[in-house]
Design an enzyme around this catalytic site. Structure first.
Site, PDB file in Angstrom:
ATOM      1  CG  HIS A  89      -2.144  -0.828   0.990  1.00 40.16           C
ATOM      2  ND1 HIS A  89      -2.114  -2.188   1.154  1.00 40.16           N
ATOM      3  CD2 HIS A  89      -3.407  -0.522   0.594  1.00 40.16           C
ATOM      4  CE1 HIS A  89      -3.316  -2.678   0.875  1.00 40.16           C
ATOM      5  NE2 HIS A  89      -4.116  -1.689   0.529  1.00 40.16           N
ATOM      6  N   GLY A  90       2.010   1.205   0.566  1.00 44.57           N
ATOM      7  CA  GLY A  90       2.806   2.426   0.565  1.00 44.57           C
ATOM      8  C   GLY A  90       4.106   2.234   1.297  1.00 44.57           C
TER       9      GLY A  90
END
Lengths: 349, 469
Positions: free
Chosen positions: B322-323
């Site tokens: 996701h990041g």
């Protein structure tokens, strides 16, 4: 896969739904436009444009948006300029249009010149934030005539802005979506109440003497509360740049001199914009016009920083701030005009 | 070109009209050009990354299919996966690991001086990289025959409705559709209309409005329990409306072109267990992680302890996907732990007392799962570990806060349509249940969506949350 009969049935149902939906939207929009008032801003915009086009131009005409509309007092400027009498008194009128962008200035000047009303000098004071957010939907939805629409496309306005703008023209809901949102979410019915009031016309400023100082001199703005438009980097859209150039060239063709006036800003905006390089970008942009066009002059190379107490919000000056700025602007203009009397024929000091 | 912009609507309209006028061969060419124009409108330089990913996996897939040597096949697939993950690593994670290494060295008293490197994250890179890798692995596993058309394959990687934020498609689903003649039925067009209207409503009305409330709470300096709960609930609705709204617009756009994209959400907030949640939330990612990570790690075939390990490792990496930030890793680990704990209790409970279902137990499970999900969103949204700590402590503080009531009321008002529509579809087990409504209520529903979008929609175009992943 679907059988052909179910497919044709669902196509018929879809067509029926789309048809009824379209009809309902058209009907609602017709009802809204007939029963609900046009917004005050639109009435004011149209009223002011009509006034500008149908009345003789002043010697000095202020053009810009809401920041200059409330930030420059024409009568204060006039008073300062006429304090050193020349062969004839100078007339000043603030023709700024609240809620607009440089696109509007070009077409207003064009309409005005076509009607035979030419000012000698224009004080052009657009807010730098609107050069990257020029509110095209208002231009299309509330202002432009067919020829102007075509010209704006020729000057590079994107197709998507045109589509959105035309939708705003056709739909009352889209045209006044911000006002309707305020009415629905915050119960703010001011829009419907004020829309029937007479519009404010140029020259109707009520401030004749020095306004009272601010009530709360200690008020300060917080960098975190800056509107997003003021946080955007200075990056004028190409079509806005094209319109500004067209505006300057139109003025030049008609022998009109333009003074580009950067309006004062609060400290917090100045700090933010200095750090992000916006101030330097804007300065370079201004200088490039002054270098390129003979009829463009810069009185102040950058926006002056005024105390927070001189502002209603992070954009707009209070009457007190406007009074002070108009005085400063008047002094600077007087000095410049005394050295360059040819700019205002018949007013040599 | 964001989905929630007029530019996208004009673009989609033009593509749709041209697409319906062309034969299949030219349809795919048109869609490929349109997809590159769409992606290039963000930053044309990053088109080169898509091309590297497309060409490398296309030619490697053919090399894999051609060679008879298992060793060679393994080398090709490993090379392709490493190349694509390497690009993803450099553009998405280099700065993160660089900074983390510096912090770690600093904590150990070692000074590491290096130039500060700022790499722009190409939009959608995580999505198309996973899609390209899944194709390569499917060919390697002989689950899929390599495509014979570079145009079709390039379109599979770059198909504009799902390019920047999914759903992550499998070749057997999307590429197969691209290679066959397509027929746009009336039903598909009606579903497209529903998905587009509902998706826009979720994004510009629900997500963008609640974003302002959630942002106000998450940018505060001090927290109380009411604030934390209200802010987290607002964010829970925001992220669901934002991401599922995007997915609906993507699926609606694709349906106009005769292509069905996978579901990515299936009423996730009605889940009663972590396992159910992950079968309903971001389905295309969770099934990707299951098929290409969890199962190859051993899945649940090597005993309970290794199953727990596999669950946690999979979710940790899912979080990191996701990041490039530690809170996403923590969020992934938290959900991995929740899955493992649930699995432990489920097997224990089942073996002792069998399966029991009642409304009360269902409600208890729903409440517990909602609490687990909400705390997960707190970890996800927080900007630092310090904030996680402050907000967690804040949960136990009862001082009144002005932000609480306003945020909570707004969340209830704006979240209600989302829950109501989901509930209607959930009860009938049909995501298009509303499309089948009688004419009058259906038209009224569409009118409400149209006027909701026009009047209540946030006009300042906001980026989708998942575009940054």
């Amino acid at each position: 896969m679907f059988s052909s009969s179910s497919t044709s049935l669902s196509k018929k149902r879809l067509l029926l739904i789309v048809g009824i939906l379209t009809g309902a939207v058209v009907l609602l929009e017709i009802l809204f436009s007939s029963l609900l008032p046009e917004g005050l801003m639109t009435q004011s915009l149209r009223g002011k444009c009509d006034y500008i086009v149908s009345h003789p131009a002043p010697d000095i005409q202020v053009m810009g948006d809401s920041v200059s509309q409330g930030g420059i007092f024409a009568n204060r400027l006039e008073e300062t300029l006429n304090a050193h009498p020349g062969s004839r008194p100078v007339t000043v009128r603030n023709d700024s249009l609240g809620g607009t962008s440089p696109l509007f200035a070009y077409y207003v000047l064009k309409r005005q010149l076509r009607a035979g009303h030419k000012p000698d000098v224009i004080l052009f004071a657009p807010n730098m934030a609107v050069t990257s957010n020029p509110i095209p939907e208002r231009f299309w939805g509330r202002f432009a005539r067919p020829g102007e629409m075509a010209e704006s496309l020729r000057l590079g306005m994107p197709l998507s802005d045109m589509v959105f703008g035309l939708a705003c023209r056709l739909s009352y809901t889209m045209r006044y979506r911000e006002e309707l949102r305020g009415a629905v979410t915050a119960g703010n019915l001011e829009f419907f109440k004020t829309a029937r009031l007479p519009v404010e016309l140029p020259g109707s400023e009520s401030v004749e003497s020095q306004p009272a100082p601010p009530e709360n001199p200690n008020e300060t703005f917080d960098a975190r509360e800056l509107p997003w438009m003021l946080k955007q980097p200075f990056r004028p859209l190409p079509y806005v740049d094209n319109h500004i150039r067209a505006f300057i060239e139109l003025a030049a063709e008609n022998g009109i001199h333009i003074f580009w006036i950067p309006m004062p800003i609060p400290q917090v905006v100045s700090d933010f914009q200095r750090e992000s390089g916006t101030v330097a970008g804007f300065e370079r942009y201004l200088q490039s016009f002054a270098t390129e066009y003979e009829n463009v002059r810069i009185l102040f190379p950058e926006s002056a920083v005024y105390p927070d107490s001189h502002f209603k919000d992070t954009w707009h000056l209070t009457d007190f701030g406007a009074w002070n700025f108009s005085g400063t602007l008047g002094e600077a203009l007087t000095m410049y005009l005394s050295e360059n009397p040819e700019l205002l024929p018949g007013t040599a000091r | 070109m964001l989905f929630n912009s007029i530019a996208y609507l004009v673009f989609l309209g033009l593509v749709w009209v041209l697409h319906s006028l062309l034969p299949l061969k030219w349809q795919n060419r048109l869609l490929l050009i349109a997809s590159y124009v769409f992606y290039g409108s963000w930053d044309w330089r990053f088109l080169s990354l898509i091309w590297i990913s497309t060409l490398s996996t296309y030619y490697l897939s053919h090399a894999i299919a051609r060679t008879g040597s298992q060793k060679q096949r393994k080398r090709y697939v490993a090379f392709g996966a490493m190349l694509n993950l390497g690009i993803l690593g450099v553009f998405k994670y280099f700065g993160f690991f660089h900074e983390s290494l510096q912090d770690l060295a600093g904590a150990l008293g070692i000074s590491l001086h290096g130039p500060a490197i700022h790499i722009i994250l190409p939009v959608g890179i995580s999505f198309y990289t996973f899609q390209a890798i899944s194709y390569l692995i499917d060919v390697y596993r002989k689950d899929y025959q390599p495509s014979q058309s570079l145009t079709n394959y390039a379109l599979f990687i770059s198909f504009f409705p799902q390019l920047v934020a999914g759903p992550i498609e499998r070749p057997s689903h999307l590429l197969d559709q691209l290679e066959k003649p397509r027929r746009v039925t009336g039903e598909m067009l009606h579903e497209a209309l529903y998905l587009l209207l509902w998706g826009f409503f979720k994004k510009v009305v629900v997500a963008d409005t609640l974003a302002l409330r959630a942002d106000a709470v998450f940018s505060a300096d001090e927290f109380t329990s009411g604030m934390v709960i209200a802010g987290t609930v607002a964010f829970a609705f925001q992220i669901y409306a934002d991401f599922s709204g995007y997915t609906d617009i993507a699926r609606g756009s694709a349906r106009l072109l005769g292509i069905r994209l996978n579901k990515n959400f299936l009423f996730p907030y009605f889940s009663k267990s972590p396992q159910e949640f992950w079968s309903r939330w971001h389905i295309s990612l969770s099934t990707w992680l299951r098929d290409y990570l969890y199962i190859p790690l051993g899945g649940n075939r090597r005993g309970e302890l290794k199953t727990y390990r596999n669950l946690i490792v999979t979710m940790l990496l899912g979080g990191l996907w996701h990041g490039a930030a530690w809170n996403f890793v923590l969020w992934g680990g938290y959900h991995g732990a929740a899955l493992a704990i649930h699995r432990f209790f489920k097997s224990t409970y089942k073996s002792r007392s069998g399966t029991q279902h009642s409304v009360v137990s269902g409600l208890i499970k729903l409440t517990l799962m909602t609490a687990v999900t909400l705390y997960g969103w707190l970890l996800f949204r927080a900007s630092s570990f310090q904030q996680i700590q402050d907000m967690t402590s804040g949960l136990f503080s009862s001082e009144p806060a002005a932000l609480f009531l306003a945020t909570f009321l707004k969340t209830c008002v704006y979240g209600a349509p989302l829950i109501l529509v989901d509930f209607v579809c959930y009860r009938s087990n049909d995501e298009f249940a509303i499309v089948k409504w009688p004419l009058v209520p259906l038209v009224l529903f569409y009118l409400a969506l149209i006027y909701g979008i026009l009047i209540l929609g946030v006009t300042n175009v906001q980026q989708f949350i998942y575009f940054t992943f």
